[in-house]
Design an enzyme around this catalytic site. Sequence first.
Site, short mmCIF file in Angstrom:
data_model
loop_
_atom_site.label_atom_id
_atom_site.label_comp_id
_atom_site.label_asym_id
_atom_site.label_seq_id
_atom_site.Cartn_x
_atom_site.Cartn_y
_atom_site.Cartn_z
N CYS A 148 0.85 -1.20 0.00
CA CYS A 148 0.00 0.00 0.00
C CYS A 148 0.89 1.25 0.00
O CYS A 148 1.76 1.38 -0.85
CB CYS A 148 -0.96 -0.07 1.19
SG CYS A 148 -2.27 1.16 1.13
N PHE A 149 0.73 2.15 0.96
CA PHE A 149 1.56 3.36 0.97
C PHE A 149 3.03 3.02 1.26
O PHE A 149 3.92 3.78 0.88
CB PHE A 149 1.01 4.37 2.00
CG PHE A 149 1.65 5.72 1.89
CD1 PHE A 149 1.37 6.54 0.80
CD2 PHE A 149 2.55 6.18 2.84
CE1 PHE A 149 1.98 7.78 0.67
CE2 PHE A 149 3.15 7.42 2.72
CZ PHE A 149 2.86 8.23 1.62
#
Lengths: 360, 113
Positions: A148-149
């Site tokens: 994800c991030f």
Amino acid sequence: MPTLDPYSVLERVRRDVERNALRARNGIRLAATCVRPSVGCTPKDVVWRRGRTELWHYRNDDSRVAPSLLIVFSLISRSYILDLSPGNSLIERLLKAGFDVWLLDWGVPDERDAQNQLEDYVDDYIPAGIARVLELTGRDKVNLLGYCFGGDLALLHAAHHPDSPLRSLTVMATPVDFRHMGPLADVFGVGGLDVADVLDADGNVPPQVVLQGFRTLKPTSQVTRYVDLWERLWNDEYVAAYQAMTAWSDDHVPFPGAVAEEVVRMLVRDNGFITDRLIVGGDRVHLADVRCPFLTVLANRDHIVPEPAAAPLIELVGAPDKHELRLDAGHIGLVVGKTAARTTIPTIIDFLQQRSEVST
Amino acid sequence: MAQPPLWRRLYDNAERAVAPRLESVVQTEHFARATALAGWAQATARAQVTALSARVWHLVNLPSGTDITRLRTQIGALDREVRRLALHLEQQQAHNDGRTDGKETDGADARPL
């Protein structure tokens, strides 16, 4: 007209009575929260720490794959989603496949992290984590995996440090085109809300704001999850999985304020990954400088990082050896559940093994 | 496969009808602007209340919440500088000296979790 078989009617009644008794028992247990889900159970050691950041080393007596795999987690949620429960854990599967697994966990940011910027993670923590892994393993390369991030952080690191000792880079559910991030980004991009307006007294974006943002993406999901629970409340296995999943999905951490401002300015408003206007630590950074073997994994039914937000990535990186894996899964389904077990994890394992030395 | 119970089928039908509409509403520009406006209004109201209460505390020569926040921000900035310096020193030291295997860094004692 269908005939009414008294035996099947009796059987149904018996089953319903039994299930309602189990529902009552599990309902009381849930309401009293006397049974807490066991999450993040795989044994590990903290091998390095700075501020709230820790480097974890998962124990593995059967480590057969080199170099080691360093996982960079996201800044907005808890890393135990990767090690959710025994039998439903990405970490567990990687260890079983013989990997030497390390994880950079960002901890719970407080007022001391409010002024952290992307460069803190990209230029300081990730290199320090890599250096520590190399030091402890005696090797000269690592495989890096970002979720994800955390994938964005890993990408920025690889782009800003082309000489970083990476054997390969894998990113999962990693957004690059923030125009397609939906309401989460639109409130700041289109709506023009300032990050300063949502900061708490610590100077961070509070977890409730992040949680509310995610809930907005699927407005009916809160009701549906209780409906699903009621329907299957009799099933102990389902209830345990439900508890672990909901505990994680409601359990966000504060997002460092200065990073949030940088993300909104550079990634949301300027759409920096796509427009090639990335600046980290005062330097221009280009994804074309990511030259190590690269794999991007994206999910077609991802409602948090929609497919159009992650899809352009494969074209942006400059690696000659680059691959994209698209799966019919949701955001979380990439790392937990059946799709993860059947497709995502074996593909990642296969990709990494092909770029590693596997001893038998 | 057994059919879901009637109440579940009713809920699913209702959800199928409502969810896409709600989801398309939250994806609109209007929704983004309205949410931003609500966030701004909330922040403005909070700032007014904070400023008012700060004035009251300052009248009796006591520090207000905003003073404490300012101090915490300064401590946070200092903490960040120290952390970054320590990391840079660590990197520099590793480059200059060449580190021996297994040498511990600050706060790095391996402990089982």
